[in-house]
Design an enzyme around this catalytic site. Structure first.
Site, PDB file in Angstrom:
ATOM      1  N   HIS A   1       0.811  -1.225   0.000  1.00  8.32           N
ATOM      2  CA  HIS A   1       0.000   0.000   0.000  1.00  8.32           C
ATOM      3  C   HIS A   1       0.840   1.270   0.000  1.00  8.32           C
ATOM      4  O   HIS A   1       0.337   2.342   0.347  1.00  8.32           O
ATOM      5  CB  HIS A   1      -0.986   0.022   1.183  1.00  8.32           C
TER       6      HIS A   1
ATOM      7  N   SER B   1      -4.211  -7.072  -1.498  1.00  9.85           N
ATOM      8  CA  SER B   1      -5.047  -6.260  -0.626  1.00  9.85           C
ATOM      9  C   SER B   1      -5.556  -5.061  -1.413  1.00  9.85           C
ATOM     10  O   SER B   1      -4.801  -4.454  -2.175  1.00  9.85           O
ATOM     11  CB  SER B   1      -4.235  -5.789   0.585  1.00  9.85           C
TER      12      SER B   1
ATOM     13  N   GLU C   1      -6.516   1.002  -5.673  1.00  9.92           N
ATOM     14  CA  GLU C   1      -5.285   0.232  -5.877  1.00  9.92           C
ATOM     15  C   GLU C   1      -5.460  -1.186  -5.374  1.00  9.92           C
ATOM     16  O   GLU C   1      -6.305  -1.458  -4.531  1.00  9.92           O
ATOM     17  CB  GLU C   1      -4.101   0.911  -5.182  1.00  9.92           C
TER      18      GLU C   1
END
Length: 184
Positions: free
Chosen positions: A61, A109, A133
């Site tokens: 992330h 994720s 994303e």
């Protein structure tokens, strides 16, 4: 809903310095460790607006440097299936690619903004999300959200499809997580 790049054979032309990957970024109706459950079709509006190329591939992330590109995203009967390429354009991308090749990195994720959700007891059911994303992660919040290197240099469909040879998972990680075992 399927969103692909303009070149549907992009995975067939992957260079030696790239790593083609595929897997499930989200699974319908399965609670993650935070108590979020994604409803079937939750990504449709976002994918129709942005397509796969509008969703960033990050590592853990970290938004400062994308590590690859998503070539295809498809909602199917199981969840959000993705296919993309980890590139070699930065130290972070090469690191993520090396970890994935070694089998040390295989989680996915999603990064998103909830557009519509409802509560069902302790769970938050995500009905519509704006997908920003999909990250390659060490520890996914949804334990069944995993990727693998694409088989050979040929494009591979969801769950192995007609071109694949192996299953993505045994299904053990796909079961709903009991409330008592979810993280905070």
């Amino acid at each position: 809903m399927s969103m692909t790049s303009s070149d549907p054979m992009v995975a067939a032309n992957v260079g030696a310095s790239e790593l083609a990957i595929e897997g499930y970024a989200s699974l319908w109706g399965v609670a993650d460790l935070n108590g979020d459950v994604v409803a079937r079709g939750a990504f449709a509006t976002s994918l129709a607006a942005a397509g796969a190329r509008g969703v960033r591939m990050l590592h853990q992330h970290e938004g400062r440097a994308p590590v690859g590109v998503w070539d295809e995203m498809r909602e199917d009967d199981r969840g959000l299936w993705v296919r993309g390429r980890i590139m070699d354009w930065s130290a972070e991308a090469r690191f993520a690619r090396a970890l994935a090749r070694a089998g040390a990195l295989d989680g996915l994720s999603i990064g998103f903004r909830s557009q519509r959700a409802r509560r069902e007891g302790r769970l938050r059911v995500l009905v519509e999300v704006d997908l920003w994303e999909v990250s390659l992660v060490t520890f996914p919040m949804l334990p069944g959200a995993r990727f693998r290197p694409a088989i050979g240099s040929r494009p591979v469909g969801p769950r192995g499809g007609r071109l694949g040879r192996t299953k993505l998972s045994s299904g053990a990680d796909d079961a709903p997580i009991p409330t008592a075992h979810r993280g905070s």
